[in-house]
Design a protein around this motif. Structure first.
Motif, PDB file in Angstrom:
ATOM      1  N   PRO A   1      12.127  22.096  22.661  1.00 49.65           N
ATOM      2  CA  PRO A   1      11.761  20.704  22.377  1.00 49.65           C
ATOM      3  C   PRO A   1      12.916  19.712  22.462  1.00 49.65           C
ATOM      4  O   PRO A   1      12.683  18.507  22.599  1.00 49.65           O
ATOM      5  N   VAL A   2      14.153  20.200  22.388  1.00 49.58           N
ATOM      6  CA  VAL A   2      15.301  19.285  22.446  1.00 49.58           C
ATOM      7  C   VAL A   2      15.313  18.524  23.775  1.00 49.58           C
ATOM      8  O   VAL A   2      15.627  17.323  23.818  1.00 49.58           O
ATOM      9  N   ILE A   3      14.944  19.208  24.855  1.00 47.99           N
ATOM     10  CA  ILE A   3      15.006  18.584  26.187  1.00 47.99           C
ATOM     11  C   ILE A   3      14.067  17.376  26.282  1.00 47.99           C
ATOM     12  O   ILE A   3      14.511  16.275  26.624  1.00 47.99           O
ATOM     13  N   PRO A   4      12.764  17.506  26.002  1.00 47.99           N
ATOM     14  CA  PRO A   4      11.914  16.316  26.111  1.00 47.99           C
ATOM     15  C   PRO A   4      12.237  15.233  25.100  1.00 47.99           C
ATOM     16  O   PRO A   4      12.103  14.043  25.402  1.00 47.99           O
ATOM     17  N   PHE A   5      12.691  15.608  23.902  1.00 52.12           N
ATOM     18  CA  PHE A   5      13.026  14.585  22.915  1.00 52.12           C
ATOM     19  C   PHE A   5      14.214  13.747  23.360  1.00 52.12           C
ATOM     20  O   PHE A   5      14.274  12.538  23.093  1.00 52.12           O
ATOM     21  N   LEU A   6      15.189  14.372  24.038  1.00 49.10           N
ATOM     22  CA  LEU A   6      16.336  13.612  24.546  1.00 49.10           C
ATOM     23  C   LEU A   6      15.964  12.822  25.806  1.00 49.10           C
ATOM     24  O   LEU A   6      16.389  11.673  25.974  1.00 49.10           O
ATOM     25  N   LEU A   7      15.180  13.427  26.693  1.00 45.40           N
ATOM     26  CA  LEU A   7      14.759  12.711  27.904  1.00 45.40           C
ATOM     27  C   LEU A   7      13.865  11.520  27.577  1.00 45.40           C
ATOM     28  O   LEU A   7      13.785  10.565  28.357  1.00 45.40           O
ATOM     29  N   MET A   8      13.199  11.574  26.434  1.00 44.10           N
ATOM     30  CA  MET A   8      12.323  10.475  26.046  1.00 44.10           C
ATOM     31  C   MET A   8      13.116   9.191  25.775  1.00 44.10           C
ATOM     32  O   MET A   8      12.585   8.089  25.897  1.00 44.10           O
ATOM     33  N   ILE A   9      14.395   9.325  25.414  1.00 44.58           N
ATOM     34  CA  ILE A   9      15.203   8.152  25.058  1.00 44.58           C
ATOM     35  C   ILE A   9      15.350   7.195  26.246  1.00 44.58           C
ATOM     36  O   ILE A   9      15.060   5.998  26.115  1.00 44.58           O
ATOM     37  N   PRO A  10      15.791   7.646  27.436  1.00 47.41           N
ATOM     38  CA  PRO A  10      15.854   6.691  28.557  1.00 47.41           C
ATOM     39  C   PRO A  10      14.476   6.190  28.982  1.00 47.41           C
ATOM     40  O   PRO A  10      14.342   5.048  29.452  1.00 47.41           O
ATOM     41  N   ILE A  11      13.436   7.036  28.848  1.00 44.65           N
ATOM     42  CA  ILE A  11      12.085   6.575  29.195  1.00 44.65           C
ATOM     43  C   ILE A  11      11.643   5.465  28.260  1.00 44.65           C
ATOM     44  O   ILE A  11      11.095   4.436  28.685  1.00 44.65           O
TER      45      ILE A  11
ATOM     46  N   ALA B   1      11.194   0.219  17.572  1.00 41.75           N
ATOM     47  CA  ALA B   1      12.584   0.631  17.356  1.00 41.75           C
ATOM     48  C   ALA B   1      13.407   0.437  18.627  1.00 41.75           C
ATOM     49  O   ALA B   1      14.547  -0.055  18.573  1.00 41.75           O
ATOM     50  N   PHE B   2      12.861   0.799  19.763  1.00 44.18           N
ATOM     51  CA  PHE B   2      13.618   0.664  21.010  1.00 44.18           C
ATOM     52  C   PHE B   2      13.762  -0.798  21.429  1.00 44.18           C
ATOM     53  O   PHE B   2      14.731  -1.163  22.106  1.00 44.18           O
ATOM     54  N   ARG B   3      12.851  -1.648  21.047  1.00 42.81           N
ATOM     55  CA  ARG B   3      13.060  -3.085  21.257  1.00 42.81           C
ATOM     56  C   ARG B   3      14.271  -3.560  20.448  1.00 42.81           C
ATOM     57  O   ARG B   3      15.082  -4.359  20.923  1.00 42.81           O
ATOM     58  N   TYR B   4      14.398  -3.045  19.234  1.00 48.36           N
ATOM     59  CA  TYR B   4      15.544  -3.391  18.386  1.00 48.36           C
ATOM     60  C   TYR B   4      16.839  -2.828  18.976  1.00 48.36           C
ATOM     61  O   TYR B   4      17.883  -3.472  18.951  1.00 48.36           O
TER      62      TYR B   4
ATOM     63  N   TRP C   1      13.574   3.493  26.690  1.00 44.40           N
ATOM     64  CA  TRP C   1      14.469   2.356  26.895  1.00 44.40           C
ATOM     65  C   TRP C   1      14.005   1.508  28.085  1.00 44.40           C
ATOM     66  O   TRP C   1      13.948   0.280  27.991  1.00 44.40           O
ATOM     67  N   TYR C   2      13.661   2.173  29.187  1.00 48.31           N
ATOM     68  CA  TYR C   2      13.318   1.447  30.413  1.00 48.31           C
ATOM     69  C   TYR C   2      11.815   1.244  30.621  1.00 48.31           C
ATOM     70  O   TYR C   2      11.401   0.223  31.179  1.00 48.31           O
ATOM     71  N   TRP C   3      10.995   2.216  30.207  1.00 53.66           N
ATOM     72  CA  TRP C   3       9.554   2.138  30.492  1.00 53.66           C
ATOM     73  C   TRP C   3       8.736   2.457  29.239  1.00 53.66           C
ATOM     74  O   TRP C   3       7.973   3.441  29.213  1.00 53.66           O
ATOM     75  N   PRO C   4       8.857   1.663  28.188  1.00 50.40           N
ATOM     76  CA  PRO C   4       8.150   1.972  26.932  1.00 50.40           C
ATOM     77  C   PRO C   4       6.631   2.006  27.081  1.00 50.40           C
ATOM     78  O   PRO C   4       5.951   2.674  26.305  1.00 50.40           O
ATOM     79  N   VAL C   5       6.093   1.302  28.094  1.00 46.45           N
ATOM     80  CA  VAL C   5       4.643   1.274  28.285  1.00 46.45           C
ATOM     81  C   VAL C   5       4.090   2.651  28.658  1.00 46.45           C
ATOM     82  O   VAL C   5       2.895   2.920  28.490  1.00 46.45           O
ATOM     83  N   THR C   6       4.962   3.544  29.136  1.00 44.54           N
ATOM     84  CA  THR C   6       4.496   4.861  29.570  1.00 44.54           C
ATOM     85  C   THR C   6       4.441   5.874  28.433  1.00 44.54           C
ATOM     86  O   THR C   6       3.931   6.986  28.638  1.00 44.54           O
ATOM     87  N   LEU C   7       4.962   5.558  27.267  1.00 40.18           N
ATOM     88  CA  LEU C   7       5.086   6.539  26.192  1.00 40.18           C
ATOM     89  C   LEU C   7       3.723   7.015  25.695  1.00 40.18           C
ATOM     90  O   LEU C   7       2.727   6.291  25.739  1.00 40.18           O
ATOM     91  N   GLY C   8       3.712   8.252  25.173  1.00 42.83           N
ATOM     92  CA  GLY C   8       2.512   8.786  24.545  1.00 42.83           C
ATOM     93  C   GLY C   8       1.557   9.432  25.527  1.00 42.83           C
ATOM     94  O   GLY C   8       1.863   9.647  26.706  1.00 42.83           O
ATOM     95  N   GLY C   9       0.350   9.739  25.020  1.00 44.28           N
ATOM     96  CA  GLY C   9      -0.654  10.397  25.846  1.00 44.28           C
ATOM     97  C   GLY C   9      -1.099   9.570  27.023  1.00 44.28           C
ATOM     98  O   GLY C   9      -1.406  10.098  28.086  1.00 44.28           O
ATOM     99  N   GLY C  10      -1.161   8.228  26.830  1.00 43.73           N
ATOM    100  CA  GLY C  10      -1.443   7.367  27.970  1.00 43.73           C
ATOM    101  C   GLY C  10      -2.653   6.471  27.867  1.00 43.73           C
ATOM    102  O   GLY C  10      -2.946   5.747  28.825  1.00 43.73           O
ATOM    103  N   ASN C  11      -3.360   6.463  26.720  1.00 38.94           N
ATOM    104  CA  ASN C  11      -4.571   5.628  26.664  1.00 38.94           C
ATOM    105  C   ASN C  11      -4.242   4.143  26.786  1.00 38.94           C
ATOM    106  O   ASN C  11      -4.973   3.385  27.429  1.00 38.94           O
ATOM    107  N   GLY C  12      -3.131   3.714  26.200  1.00 42.00           N
ATOM    108  CA  GLY C  12      -2.726   2.318  26.338  1.00 42.00           C
ATOM    109  C   GLY C  12      -2.343   1.985  27.766  1.00 42.00           C
ATOM    110  O   GLY C  12      -2.669   0.899  28.281  1.00 42.00           O
ATOM    111  N   LEU C  13      -1.681   2.916  28.444  1.00 43.01           N
ATOM    112  CA  LEU C  13      -1.284   2.707  29.837  1.00 43.01           C
ATOM    113  C   LEU C  13      -2.507   2.589  30.738  1.00 43.01           C
ATOM    114  O   LEU C  13      -2.528   1.762  31.662  1.00 43.01           O
ATOM    115  N   ILE C  14      -3.534   3.402  30.495  1.00 41.60           N
ATOM    116  CA  ILE C  14      -4.746   3.346  31.311  1.00 41.60           C
ATOM    117  C   ILE C  14      -5.376   1.955  31.252  1.00 41.60           C
ATOM    118  O   ILE C  14      -5.769   1.385  32.278  1.00 41.60           O
TER     119      ILE C  14
END
Length: 514
Positions: free
Chosen positions: A269-279, A49-52, A281-294
């Motif tokens: 929960p509103v705070i992290p859900f809104l802060l997640m938007i710029p993250i 979605a954020f790529r779109y 947008w700029y660093w999608p590889v960091t999203l989630g728990g982190g197994n893909g990033l590892i």
């Protein structure tokens, strides 16, 4: 004749326990695999979605509105049902200690859907803690349906918890060890066999969904040179300090967030859900728990500033995500922070000419174990877990060096097992009904404890307590006053009266401390 009857009864009881453990493992494997698959699917949709949105940025407006609505719904649900907050491991530990109880079905379905909607969109929360609680509720439900004893009910909860972690990580041995070492603190054969069977059966189901590939398939150098072991000691020292910092911050989050009186906990929960938007947008590889990033860390260019920023981002936003009190854990985020710091350390040493950069993946692996070992205070589990998740035995010695050094540093600094400390916070921050009437507890006698070598009649048992049974290896003893207690014995004790928790604490101290 009486001895034969007792032997038959014991064998029959063990057979029922094994059958129940198999059923718990299979059902938990299915539930947690669906939970894990749903989270992965939603996270994939979020990234796409954020790529779109990069070509259609106006869509960020309805996304933000939807995120606020979802956050408020989840916030209301968690505040109304506090037993589903956070990872769930502290709640399970409280159940197994007999200091807390919950109804399994309301927790199961709310944790399942709440966890998917909290973790899936990309918050820095882990699926492993919720998976443990989901498995524990399955084990509790199956045990209660079977109308078992209080001891068998706890074994069912422990078996389900191990099965949940096994399905989340595809690591049945480490999952069993984690539940026994960190959560249940009970290594009796009665518990160990059931827990391990459930973990194996759960892993078998999980493999049907996710295949045989290790969960963290990190490419690495198979042999770590002896002349680099001094680096592992330094890495362990740094991880111990950072682990203590992590413990201090996460245990004080609840107190800090409630300093802002006008901002209701249901709005957190509103705070992290809104802060997640710029993250996103700029660093999608960091999203989630982190197994893909590892896994990706081993393939990234080791840019020092980027890795330093990544560690700060992961640390800060994982704290913000967890402070929202949503259903999500810290298990995988801890491993991810360790992996990022391992990469950062190796990149820094390489820039100084003290380390060949091609060993960066090795340091990613070793730092995961060290960081988890010191924060959870479960070094043996950390070593086994990373070994199983990476899929090789080649790193046992380096893993052990980093894990033990980090553990000792944290211990010297006064660190405590994180999940037990979180349970104490949880149980004191919410009103809860004390356990009433009659209950049962189990405890295992440790080496050098006060009860070690003592006859049952020689100990001043708290008022209202009665030793019902002693499990010694495969043998079940009916205790009497002259029965001599030994290291490794698992005691089944009935407690009555209003001082359950105080009496249980006194007995545990006598069984565990010298």
């Amino acid at each position: 004749m009486e001895q034969r009857r007792r032997l038959y009864s014991l064998n029959y009881s063990n057979s029922r326990q094994i059958i129940r453990a198999i059923l718990i493992g299979l059902v938990t494997g299915l539930v947690v695999s669906l939970f894990r698959l749903s989270i992965q699917t939603i996270l994939k949709w979020t990234i796409e979605a954020f790529r779109y949105f990069h070509t259609h940025p106006l869509w960020l407006i309805p996304w933000a509105i939807g995120a606020i609505i979802l956050a408020l719904i989840l916030g209301h649900m968690t505040q109304k049902n506090p037993n589903i907050k956070g990872s769930g491991i502290p709640q399970v530990e409280g159940q197994l200690m007999g200091e807390f109880d919950e109804k399994w079905w309301p927790v199961l379905w709310r944790k399942f859907f709440g966890g998917i909607l909290s973790i899936g969109p990309g918050l820095f929360l882990g699926r492993e803690g919720p998976s443990i609680q989901l498995g524990a509720t399955v084990g509790q439900g199956i045990a209660e349906t079977s109308q078992v004893t209080a001891v068998e009910r706890r074994v069912g909860i422990a078996s389900g918890a191990a099965a949940g972690l096994s399905a989340a990580f595809n690591a049945p041995i480490a999952s069993s060890m984690f539940i026994l070492e960190e959560v249940y603190h009970n290594f009796s054969p009665l518990v160990w066999l059931s827990v391990f069977i459930s973990a194996l059966c759960s892993n078998m189901v999980s493999m049907q969904f996710f295949g045989l590939k290790p969960d963290l398939n990190v490419p690495h150098e198979s042999v770590f040179p002896l002349n680099q072991y001094w680096q592992l000691i330094i890495l362990g020292l740094l991880l111990g300090v950072l682990g203590r910092l992590y413990q201090v911050v996460i245990l004080r989050l609840g107190k800090w967030t409630r300093q802002v009186k006008w901002f209701k906990p249901a709005w957190y929960p509103v705070i992290p859900f809104l802060l997640m938007i710029p993250i996103a947008w700029y660093w999608p590889v960091t999203l989630g728990g982190g197994n893909g990033l590892i896994v990706d860390l081993a393939r990234m260019q080791p840019v020092l500033l980027w890795l330093a920023w990544l560690f700060v981002l992961r640390f800060v936003f994982s704290m913000i995500s967890y402070a929202s009190e949503l259903p999500g854990g810290i298990f995988l985020p801890i491993l991810t922070l360790g992996a990022v710091f391992g990469a950062l350390y190796s990149a820094a040493m390489a820039s100084l000419g003290l380390l060949p950069i091609h060993y960066l993946p090795n340091y990613v692996i070793y730092a995961m174990a060290g960081y988890f070992a010191c924060i959870s205070k479960a070094p043996f589990t950390a070593i086994l877990l990373i070994t199983e998740m990476v899929g090789t035995m080649a790193h046992l010695m380096p893993l052990a060096v980093v894990a033990i050094v980090a553990y000792l540093v944290d211990d010297v600094m006064g660190g405590r097992p994180i999940y037990f400390a979180m349970f104490e916070n949880f149980i004191h921050q919410r009103p809860h009904a004390k356990l009433k009437g009659m209950t049962q507890m189990t405890t295992t006698i440790f080496e050098g404890a006060k009860l070690d070598g003592m006859a049952v009649k020689s100990f001043a048992w708290p008022e209202g307590s009665l030793v019902l049974a002693i499990y010694r290896g495969e043998e079940q003893l009916v205790p009497h006053g002259n029965t001599k207690l030994k290291v490794g014995d698992t005691l089944v004790i009935q407690l009555t009266g209003a001082n359950h928790l105080t009496n249980q604490k006194q007995i545990n101290e006598a069984a565990h401390e010298s």
